[in-house]
Design an enzyme around this catalytic site. Structure first.
Site, PDB file in Angstrom:
ATOM      1  N   CYS A  93      14.788  20.281  49.307  1.00 18.90           N
ATOM      2  CA  CYS A  93      14.564  21.261  48.238  1.00 18.90           C
ATOM      3  C   CYS A  93      15.729  22.246  48.078  1.00 18.90           C
ATOM      4  O   CYS A  93      16.803  21.841  47.693  1.00 18.90           O
ATOM      5  CB  CYS A  93      13.233  21.978  48.475  1.00 18.90           C
ATOM      6  N   ARG A 127       8.943  24.424  35.672  1.00 21.15           N
ATOM      7  CA  ARG A 127       9.004  23.844  37.015  1.00 21.15           C
ATOM      8  C   ARG A 127       8.448  22.425  36.995  1.00 21.15           C
ATOM      9  O   ARG A 127       7.522  22.124  36.245  1.00 21.15           O
ATOM     10  CB  ARG A 127       8.191  24.676  38.002  1.00 21.15           C
ATOM     11  N   HIS A 191       8.820  17.405  49.636  1.00 15.38           N
ATOM     12  CA  HIS A 191       8.272  18.015  50.837  1.00 15.38           C
ATOM     13  C   HIS A 191       6.847  17.493  51.000  1.00 15.38           C
ATOM     14  O   HIS A 191       6.505  16.459  50.463  1.00 15.38           O
ATOM     15  CB  HIS A 191       8.370  19.540  50.769  1.00 15.38           C
TER      16      HIS A 191
END
Lengths: 245, 457
Positions: A93, A127, A191
């Protein structure tokens, strides 16, 4: 065999349960009779030359990421030398973004990365959030994880992605690529954390680290039944979103 | 322009829909009337709120908002008729439904979702707001902590005449009071209960002004505590409502001395854990700002029974069930800490769901310090839609895989847990939000507790 791990900025970059990834590497090393010694490399700490077999850098919120970026640049040469020496490196990330050339945030502010991976990142207005499934043809395996990023990461010419997006957004929501790999460096947005539900990938990273440490990279197989179930459910979540690519 | 339907008519129609939903057996119908009303006429909520003669008070926080607002309701009980969204429906639609239900109410008391605070505040124009804490929580839904904090700053700035009650022990939250006209800052002062170090993955540990890590004189719950920046001096603001001399009596409860401009008194609380001291302190601070006498605070908190699912002890035949909600690292850490202070369980059922209300991203379980449970556990029953992921968390945390049973289906897992619990013993259950609702439904269907919408209406 003792595998030396350098965990970069654990106090700052830990937003997506990065310690889960470390715990998995630790346990899987131990199950094969190896030891992982993890040292934190924080703000103003030097990178010990040639003494780290595996680097790890996680993700953080924008604020922490900006604090870290300025310090990371001072470690650029040492990290680049280590990468050229085939040290293993896993970046997730925010850490993945900082391994590229630059990161431009929503306000247009540009953070310099360390340019180990041939990519740059530009934050977008929306996002990209959700479960992801990747096909890693180079390994004949899949990766399942969760992504949550505003950055659109654009790979440079000749850059190798970590995988092709089966379901989810990936690097930029358009190219169909996710992550990047170079020598023994893996960068990814995934993740979840990534390693518990993708044990083959954990072993791959561990094996690279063992090679750097001068040990035998061969790893005896483990019983990964829970891991398989977790991977299956995570992959199912990605598929249920309906094949974006 | 659309024709204006009389408010009373809209309200009646929306109420009828809620009643129908209950009759039809489609769950509580707790937010359906509000959703309908909002669809019919968004402005109706504002007008309903204006009809409350004493106005409204809002309560928001990442952790503890349901418990804190239930505490305030208990303190106010008997003095004022309140409209209170006590079933946890804390979005705009939930507030609207509560306003619809509560005819004859004098004061609105609403817990509000962190992300819905601006919208609700704009509509109901509260006379007081209590802001408790900000922890990382469901990043897939709320985004980064800083985004929620920025929204709160905007909400506060748009309400210059609202009495602001904030937790000064949280750097982000305490800072909201700066420059605001009227307010109250509360916090805890008892370094005996400080944790030795900031917990793993603590939030807001860097100075708001300059980014230097704060020095903590005492960190109590997560990053809540007495902080000071060694570089620029930004520090915990002066507290005017304080909890001192805290005593924790395991699962049995706690006590503290409340010191406020209005006076000093000792509070006995039948709830465990330092986090509930924070909840009680916040409730007391808000109640004081609403004009409650100290005596009401002492008696209200003294007879307080926990908000549903947050901390429940239920008897099932000859066994007990101890249920504590877990939903994010900071809250789950406190739940674990509270359980271990009682006695370390040998059997636990932990339920991880990944519905939207739980957070679809389950990575947070790796940030929870479950480790204090490991030594005592003979069996962990991992359940919920992400049971396998939870099992991995414990396996990689060091729990022998032979001690982990994965039973994704909740009812089977609960029964297995009860079966493993000796007669007279107590089974520890830690569910995420939707798992908690489902487990309560299962226990209710067996006649051991009332359904929450029955309890709430």
């Amino acid at each position: 065999m003792n595998v030396r791990v350098g965990h970069l900025y654990p106090d700052y970059l830990n937003i997506y349960a990065d310690r889960g990834n470390i715990a998995v590497l630790q346990a899987r090393a131990r199950a094969r009779g190896h030891e992982l010694s993890v040292q934190a490399i924080g703000m103003h700490d030097p990178v010990p030359a040639g003494e780290i077999d595996l680097f790890y850098i996680g993700g953080g919120q924008d604020r922490e990421q900006a604090l870290v970026a300025h310090d990371l640049v001072t470690k650029q040469d040492a990290l680049r030398d280590a990468v050229e020496d085939d040290a293993a490196f896993l970046a997730v990330c925010g850490g993945y973004q900082l391994l590229g050339h630059s990161y431009r945030d929503v306000a247009g502010q540009e953070l310099l990365g360390i340019g180990i991976l041939p990519l740059h990142t530009i934050a977008g207005p929306r996002r990209m959030i959700g479960d992801v499934l990747l096909d890693c043809a180079w390994a004949g395996e899949t990766l399942a994880g969760f992504e949550n990023h505003a950055g659109r990461t654009l790979l440079g010419d000749g850059a190798e992605p970590l995988g092709r997006v089966v379901d989810g957004f990936g690097n930029d929501g358009e190219s169909g690529f996710e992550g990047c790999r170079y020598r023994k460096v893996f960068g990814t947005y995934l993740h979840g954390p990534l390693l518990p539900r993708n044990p083959w990938f954990a072993d791959r990273v561990l094996s690279d680290a063992l090679t750097h440490a001068g040990g035998d990279p061969e790893l005896t197989p483990l019983v990964d039944e829970l891991e398989r179930q977790a991977h299956e459910i995570s992959a199912g979540r990605a598929r249920a979103r309906g094949g974006r690519y | 322009m659309r024709p204006q339907i009389p408010l009373a008519l809209e309200a009646a129609a929306a109420r009828a829909a809620g009643a129908l939903s209950r009759v039809a057996g489609r769950g509580g119908g707790t937010t359906l009337p509000g959703k309908l009303l909002w669809k019919l006429d968004p402005g109706a909520i504002d007008r309903l709120a204006r009809q409350l003669p004493q106005g409204s008070a809002l309560i928001s926080a990442t952790n503890g908002k349901t418990t804190t607002s239930a505490m305030v309701a208990e303190i106010l009980r008997g003095r004022v008729r309140i409209a209170h969204n006590d079933s946890g429906a804390n979005l705009v639609s939930g507030v609207a439904s509560t306003l619809l239900r509560a005819r004859g109410a004098e004061l609105g008391l609403f817990e509000v979702d962190e992300a819905a605070l601006s919208e609700v505040a704009r509509r109901v124009q509260p006379k007081a707001i209590l802001l408790g804490n900000l922890f990382r929580d469901q990043l897939d839904r709320y985004g980064e902590l800083e985004i929620v904090a920025a929204r709160w700053r905007d909400a506060v700035a748009s309400l210059p005449h609202t009495e602001l009650v904030v937790n000064g022990d949280d750097p982000q939250v305490g800072d909201l009071a700066r420059g605001h006209g009227s307010g109250r800052i509360f916090g805890l002062d008892d370094p005996r209960h400080a944790r030795p170090a900031l917990q793993h993955a603590a939030d807001s540990k860097y100075c708001l002004r300059c980014g230097t890590p704060y020095d903590y004189v005492a960190a109590y719950v997560g990053h809540l505590g007495d902080y000071r920046c060694p570089n620029c001096g930004h520090a915990r603001p002066h507290l005017d409502t304080v909890a001192r001399d805290v005593e924790l009596h395991g699962l049995a409860g706690s006590a503290f001395t409340l010191e406020a401009p209005e006076g000093t008194t000792r509070i006995a609380l039948p709830l465990p854990g330092l986090y509930n001291v924070y909840n009680a302190l916040g409730a007391a601070a808000l109640a004081l700002s609403l004009g409650s006498p100290l005596d009401d605070i002492v008696s209200g908190l003294g007879r307080f029974a926990a908000a549903f699912g947050r901390f429940e002890r239920i008897t099932i035949e000859n066994r007990g069930l101890l249920m504590l909600l877990i939903k994010n690292p900071a809250g789950a850490n406190e739940a674990v800490r509270t359980i271990v202070e009682g006695s370390t369980p040998t059997v636990a059922v932990i339920a991880l769901n990944d519905a939207i209300a739980d957070g679809r991203d389950v990575s947070w379980i790796w940030d929870v310090d479950f480790e204090p449970l490991l030594a005592g556990l003979d069996t962990l029953v991992a359940t919920g839609s992400r049971a396998a992921e939870l099992a991995l968390r414990f396996a990689y945390g060091g729990l022998d895989r032979d001690r982990i049973e994965v039973i994704p289906e909740l009812e089977g897992a609960l029964d297995r847990g009860l079966e493993l619990t000796p007669a007279g013993g107590e089974l520890t259950v830690l569910p995420t939000y939707t798992a908690m609702l489902a487990l309560r439904r299962i226990v209710a269907s067996r006649g051991h507790i009332a359904n929450y919408w029955e309890a709430a209406s």
